[in-house]
Design an enzyme around this catalytic site. Sequence first.
Site, PDB file in Angstrom:
ATOM      1  N   HIS A 273       0.814  -1.219   0.000  1.00 39.11           N
ATOM      2  CA  HIS A 273       0.000   0.000   0.000  1.00 39.11           C
ATOM      3  C   HIS A 273       0.846   1.268   0.000  1.00 39.11           C
ATOM      4  O   HIS A 273       0.336   2.356  -0.263  1.00 39.11           O
ATOM      5  CB  HIS A 273      -0.977  -0.002   1.187  1.00 39.11           C
ATOM      6  CG  HIS A 273      -0.365   0.309   2.518  1.00 39.11           C
ATOM      7  ND1 HIS A 273      -0.037  -0.653   3.439  1.00 39.11           N
ATOM      8  CD2 HIS A 273      -0.035   1.485   3.093  1.00 39.11           C
ATOM      9  CE1 HIS A 273       0.474  -0.098   4.518  1.00 39.11           C
ATOM     10  NE2 HIS A 273       0.477   1.209   4.342  1.00 39.11           N
TER      11      HIS A 273
ATOM     12  N   ASP B  50       0.043  -7.557   1.458  1.00 41.08           N
ATOM     13  CA  ASP B  50       0.483  -6.162   1.593  1.00 41.08           C
ATOM     14  C   ASP B  50       2.002  -6.054   1.633  1.00 41.08           C
ATOM     15  O   ASP B  50       2.557  -5.278   2.419  1.00 41.08           O
ATOM     16  CB  ASP B  50      -0.132  -5.507   2.835  1.00 41.08           C
ATOM     17  CG  ASP B  50      -0.015  -3.976   2.794  1.00 41.08           C
ATOM     18  OD1 ASP B  50       0.123  -3.430   1.688  1.00 41.08           O
ATOM     19  OD2 ASP B  50      -0.022  -3.351   3.870  1.00 41.08           O
TER      20      ASP B  50
ATOM     21  N   ASN C 154       5.517   4.568   9.390  1.00 40.72           N
ATOM     22  CA  ASN C 154       6.237   3.353   9.776  1.00 40.72           C
ATOM     23  C   ASN C 154       5.910   2.182   8.852  1.00 40.72           C
ATOM     24  O   ASN C 154       6.593   1.147   8.893  1.00 40.72           O
ATOM     25  CB  ASN C 154       5.901   2.938  11.210  1.00 40.72           C
ATOM     26  CG  ASN C 154       6.746   3.632  12.248  1.00 40.72           C
ATOM     27  OD1 ASN C 154       6.265   4.452  13.016  1.00 40.72           O
ATOM     28  ND2 ASN C 154       8.035   3.308  12.280  1.00 40.72           N
ATOM     29  N   SER C 155       4.856   2.306   8.040  1.00 43.46           N
ATOM     30  CA  SER C 155       4.428   1.212   7.174  1.00 43.46           C
ATOM     31  C   SER C 155       5.574   0.733   6.295  1.00 43.46           C
ATOM     32  O   SER C 155       6.225   1.526   5.616  1.00 43.46           O
ATOM     33  CB  SER C 155       3.261   1.659   6.283  1.00 43.46           C
ATOM     34  OG  SER C 155       2.102   1.855   7.029  1.00 43.46           O
TER      35      SER C 155
ATOM     36  N   LEU D 105      -8.881 -23.542  -5.198  1.00 41.16           N
ATOM     37  CA  LEU D 105      -9.799 -24.676  -5.168  1.00 41.16           C
ATOM     38  C   LEU D 105     -11.159 -24.338  -5.753  1.00 41.16           C
ATOM     39  O   LEU D 105     -11.777 -25.142  -6.440  1.00 41.16           O
ATOM     40  CB  LEU D 105     -10.001 -25.158  -3.729  1.00 41.16           C
ATOM     41  CG  LEU D 105      -9.095 -26.238  -3.166  1.00 41.16           C
ATOM     42  CD1 LEU D 105      -9.533 -26.603  -1.761  1.00 41.16           C
ATOM     43  CD2 LEU D 105      -9.111 -27.472  -4.054  1.00 41.16           C
TER      44      LEU D 105
END
Length: 519
Positions: free
Chosen positions: A141, A171, A244-245, A300
């Site tokens: 992101h 992410d 901080n991401s 599946l």
Amino acid sequence: MKTTGKSRTLKMSLAMALLGSAAVGGLILSPVGSKIADAKPIVVQAPVGAPLSFADLIEKVNPAVVTVQVTTEIEAPEQYGELFERFRNIPGFDDFMDRQGRGEGEEGESEEDEGPAPREGRSLGSGFFISDTGYIVTNNHVVENASEVTITLSNGDELEAEIIGLDELTDLAVLKVKEGGKYPYVEFELGAPPRVGDWVVAVGNPFGLGGTATAGIVSAISREMNGSNYSNYIQVDASINRGNSGGPTFDLYGKVIGVNTAIYSPSGGSVGIGFAIESTVAKEITDILIKDGKVTRGWLGVSIQSMTVEMAESQGLKNEKGALVADVQVGSPAEKGGIERGDVILSVNGLAVKDSRELTRLVGGLIAESKNEFKLIRDGKEKTVSVTVGVRPSDVDSAFNRGGSESEGEKEDEVAPEGALVHGLTVKPLSKPEFELFGLKENENGVLVLDLNRNSAFAEAGIAKGDALLEAQGTTLKSADDLASVIKNAKKEGKKNILVAVRKGRATIFLPVEIEDLK
């Protein structure tokens, strides 16, 4: 014996003398008190695992942590174009728009007829080197819409970087600096998993303040978040904020135990609840992204749910381990391989399935078009089926929108029968138009809930008016009598619950219904 006044005086004199001696004694002992005051301060040895300082750790790992600066193009909203139209004839407006970067076409012709030009947006995140050749891990992101990515090192140097691969489901993203050289890097912790209470240190770029370090402990492990089935999250109380991401969370050995990805915060700032993608998942995904640029997951074609104690009891199972197949998509690998609605999948290629998240991760890790063994329970008996998994579609939800019959002419001639009452539930068999409404196949059966007592066991289980009941305890429901018969037999067998397949819209879910008090 009678005491005279003279003797009383003598006793009082003796008492005063003793008190005086005590006071003198206290003065004599005062040097001892001064010796205690001169003693060294109390020093308590720090317990094992509690560092007196994180400085050495941070000093060593900090060069591997980077600031990720992202430039994006933001499309101007259409309503702005309408606004510009109103001002076009005002003197000086065109010149103003040119100064704002609207641009000009060839030979000085204005491009204002094409509408407002895209605006440039900027955002910041964090990342860290995982190789000396310049590969960097961050969040998807942070960079997913980037037109340009710049990396700022701890010494202030800025380097251009390119996006190597993105994975939205976990992410995670991998970048690589364009400039060659040797870069300081850190490694993922792939040995012993962190324990609740272990010290952790987060380093990153909160609010644009690069090189910020915070410390705390692991608050919880194996957290679920935002419905993601592909990651286990570590919860930490080290301060993690916006920016901080994509940054790392370290253990005391300088190994990365998680990639910071989200916070829980009503205010937008840190409240001590941060989440990091567990290191083994991050390592697996980043290796694939470096190699292939994307993650291709096995598929599946089933919707699944985790078992509960009540579900297990209704099926006569010893525990709630496994994943329950709630629905099977038409033409999917699961249908072709023989998996059916109501099956409880216990293992994949010998690896035990704890719950639905575990099954999702195991299937997601399978190679597309590979044949795999699924151990399951059907009708109380274990069975193994071989399934060739497919490639996971980009839009799984739309893949489950199964179409029904197109026989429009038969709808008008059909008259719906009146409903029948069973244990506070009024139901009727599904008609052809309703099969189409629920996206069911023509050869399927079920009953429509016309009404129900809101205090009934069915309502308490989560069944509502307008739902379709497809089966109960593995028995296909064609009428109210079928449901009544299932309940009667389950009571004879001493069961407390029955498991009902409920169709809500175009999704099927199994719900346990308590039958002990049903009359």
